[in-house]
Design an enzyme around this catalytic site. Structure first.
Site, PDB file in Angstrom:
ATOM      1  N   PHE A 109       0.815  -1.228   0.000  1.00  0.00           N
ATOM      2  CA  PHE A 109       0.000   0.000   0.000  1.00  0.00           C
ATOM      3  C   PHE A 109       0.841   1.267   0.000  1.00  0.00           C
ATOM      4  O   PHE A 109       0.360   2.336  -0.355  1.00  0.00           O
ATOM      5  CB  PHE A 109      -0.966  -0.008   1.195  1.00  0.00           C
ATOM      6  CG  PHE A 109      -0.419   0.638   2.440  1.00  0.00           C
ATOM      7  CD1 PHE A 109       0.483  -0.033   3.247  1.00  0.00           C
ATOM      8  CD2 PHE A 109      -0.789   1.930   2.793  1.00  0.00           C
ATOM      9  CE1 PHE A 109       0.991   0.560   4.393  1.00  0.00           C
ATOM     10  CE2 PHE A 109      -0.286   2.535   3.932  1.00  0.00           C
ATOM     11  CZ  PHE A 109       0.611   1.854   4.733  1.00  0.00           C
ATOM     12  N   LYS A 110       2.106   1.156   0.388  1.00  0.00           N
ATOM     13  CA  LYS A 110       2.950   2.361   0.442  1.00  0.00           C
ATOM     14  C   LYS A 110       3.107   3.010  -0.931  1.00  0.00           C
ATOM     15  O   LYS A 110       3.392   4.195  -1.028  1.00  0.00           O
ATOM     16  CB  LYS A 110       4.298   2.022   1.063  1.00  0.00           C
ATOM     17  CG  LYS A 110       4.167   1.722   2.553  1.00  0.00           C
ATOM     18  CD  LYS A 110       5.497   1.407   3.205  1.00  0.00           C
ATOM     19  CE  LYS A 110       5.360   1.279   4.714  1.00  0.00           C
ATOM     20  NZ  LYS A 110       4.657   0.028   5.105  1.00  0.00           N
ATOM     21  N   ASP A 111       2.888   2.233  -2.000  1.00  0.00           N
ATOM     22  CA  ASP A 111       2.948   2.806  -3.347  1.00  0.00           C
ATOM     23  C   ASP A 111       1.923   3.925  -3.540  1.00  0.00           C
ATOM     24  O   ASP A 111       2.174   4.863  -4.301  1.00  0.00           O
ATOM     25  CB  ASP A 111       2.670   1.725  -4.399  1.00  0.00           C
ATOM     26  CG  ASP A 111       3.817   0.725  -4.544  1.00  0.00           C
ATOM     27  OD1 ASP A 111       4.985   1.122  -4.391  1.00  0.00           O
ATOM     28  OD2 ASP A 111       3.527  -0.453  -4.824  1.00  0.00           O
ATOM     29  N   LEU A 114       3.741   6.868  -2.163  1.00  0.00           N
ATOM     30  CA  LEU A 114       5.104   7.176  -2.638  1.00  0.00           C
ATOM     31  C   LEU A 114       5.173   7.397  -4.139  1.00  0.00           C
ATOM     32  O   LEU A 114       6.058   8.117  -4.613  1.00  0.00           O
ATOM     33  CB  LEU A 114       6.074   6.093  -2.172  1.00  0.00           C
ATOM     34  CG  LEU A 114       6.402   6.257  -0.675  1.00  0.00           C
ATOM     35  CD1 LEU A 114       7.051   5.007  -0.106  1.00  0.00           C
ATOM     36  CD2 LEU A 114       7.296   7.465  -0.434  1.00  0.00           C
TER      37      LEU A 114
END
Ligand SMILES: *Cc1c(COP(=O)(O)O)cnc(C)c1O
Length: 463
Positions: A109-111, A114
């Site tokens: 989910f960090k995409d 970021l």
């Protein structure tokens, strides 16, 4: 919209400055001066928007120093990299909804945050004719998502330290097979804590920091929280449409309190969220806080959900600021007390207030494996260990009076060993990553030595 620090010494700075500052110069965290709210009518007007349309609508409320057309372009390019046409689709399974946040380039989910942050950095740096050198330490997911966020970008070099041999093979390959000229992977001969301590020391050297225009990408950057607010709206609208229910609940696997804090912001903006369910693994400082007001640090234990192996949640100070009635002096005092005694002071009234918003549960490794196994057997759907923690916590403490949406924070193939142990099936990697083990790798192995790493960065930094 202007930004201010939780500690009170940084005030009235524009978004573009807040995103470049990362951690506030007074050691606090940056927040908007006020939280924009949407009426029921406004909510219904945006309920059918596509993901990029919704992102533009929501983010415009927090950003007033990037022209609309430019912001639209940044958002469109950021989410075009996602494999799924809906970006973050919502899937009905069993008696819950799963919000799949893992369709970005590194399968976590960090995409979502970021990909956007990389584009915002590049845009702002070009405008100001400046450059930046990003340094970070990673135990796995953050490093790969950050590298994919800035690979090939103008005006940015990125140096990511990971503990050699201590991240999963797929995470290691995701980082080291990126061979763009601006990406530098450093395998540190030591633990994650050694790598993190080196990065902290580097940022603590203010001359060095200024000289090299150092930037950070960890989850304390406001832009990361802001980008994550969008999918709470998106999921809520989809589930409302399907069920006709007025309210929803979310269950969020939590480490640094970044993802769930985005849910808190969405709630304050007027999104009809009944409860936010905070799910932790055995490292349970945050669930102890919600269930009994006990925010005291403890040793970190390794779990099957390593991206949540955290005992001091760096974003928690943002929530504390609101819980303390936006009183910076009290935040400063509380952080001093926590540093000294390892315990945060919380009154009975404050605990009660927190419990109006959050419910919580802590899920150990055994229960995590059982959840993956049972869910797979019942529905045929494979949960990764982080997502399974959210699903199990959600089932334990949901109110039952409205639909439950569980955030799926990683693709199961990213944590294939645990998944195979739980349900006997090894999840296949998506097509984009098949054959990754054949690709050329680029990394530098170095001892856990501050001076050596500073010299390395000095030699290769953009100047
Ligand atoms: C980072 C991460 C989390 C925790 O997110 P926070 O914002 O730190 O609470 C959960 N699951 C996965 C897969 C992650 O990579």
């Amino acid at each position: 919209m202007k930004y201010r620090s939780t500690r009170g010494q940084v005030k009235a700075i524009p978004f573009s400055e807040a995103v470049m500052m990362g951690l506030a110069d007074d050691g606090g965290l940056l927040l908007p001066e006020s939280i924009p709210t949407l009426s029921a009518v406004e909510l219904s007007q945006i309920a059918d928007f596509s993901y990029p349309q919704l992102a533009l609508n929501i983010l415009s409320r927090f950003i007033d120093d990037i022209p609309q057309d430019d912001l639209k372009d940044l958002i469109d390019r950021s989410y075009a990299t996602f494999e799924h046409p809906e970006v973050t689709p919502v899937i009905a399974k069993d008696d819950i909804y799963i919000l799949e946040l893992f369709h970005g380039p590194t399968l976590a989910f960090k995409d979502v945050a970021l990909q956007l942050l990389g584009n915002i950095f590049e845009y702002l740096l070009a405008k100001k004719n400046r450059h930046m050198n990003i340094i970070g330490a990673t135990s796995g997911d953050t490093g790969s998502a950050a590298i994919y966020g800035v690979r090939g970008k103008q005006g940015i070099n990125i140096f990511i330290l990971h503990p050699k041999g201590k991240v999963s093979p797929i995470q290691e390959m995701q980082m080291t097979t990126v061979t763009d000229a601006n990406v530098f992977n450093i395998a540190v001969e030591g633990t994650f804590d050694d790598a993190q301590a080196i990065v902290k020391e580097i940022f603590g050297d203010l001359d060095y920091k200024q000289q090299h225009a150092l930037g950070a990408v960890n989850s304390i950057n406001w832009a990361r929280v802001m980008a994550q607010v969008v999918y709470y709206f998106y999921a809520c609208f989809r589930v409302q449409k399907e069920t006709g229910c007025a309210q929803v609940e979310f269950s969020v696997p939590t480490g640094n309190f970044g993802d769930i804090f985005a849910g808190y912001i969405a709630m304050q903006m007027g999104l009809p969220i009944k409860k936010l369910i905070l799910a932790t693994n055995g490292n349970n400082i945050l669930s102890r806080f919600v269930t009994k007001g006990d925010y005291s640090s403890a040793e970190v234990h390794h779990s099957l959900a390593p991206s949540m192996d955290i005992q001091v949640a760096s974003n928690f100070e943002r929530y504390l600021f609101y819980l303390y009635g936006e009183d910076s002096a009290r935040v400063c005092e509380a952080m001093e007390i926590f540093k000294r005694d390892g315990v945060l002071p919380v009154s009975a009234a404050e605990l009660q207030e927190a419990q109006q918003i959050f419910a919580a549960s802590s899920v150990d490794d055994e229960a995590t494996l059982a959840t993956i196994g049972e869910f797979h057997q019942k529905t045929g759907y494979t949960l990764d260990p982080h997502t399974a923690i959210g699903v199990e916590a959600g089932k334990r403490v949901r109110s039952g009076s409205c639909p439950l949406i569980c955030l799926a924070t990683a693709h199961p193939a990213k944590f294939g060993d645990a998944v195979e142990k739980a349900c006997g099936v090894s999840p296949a990697l998506p097509a984009a990553f098949q054959g990754i083990d054949q690709l050329e790798k680029r990394l530098e192995t170095m001892p856990a030595d501050l001076t050596a790493i500073k010299e390395y960065v000095d030699r290769l930094a953009l100047k």
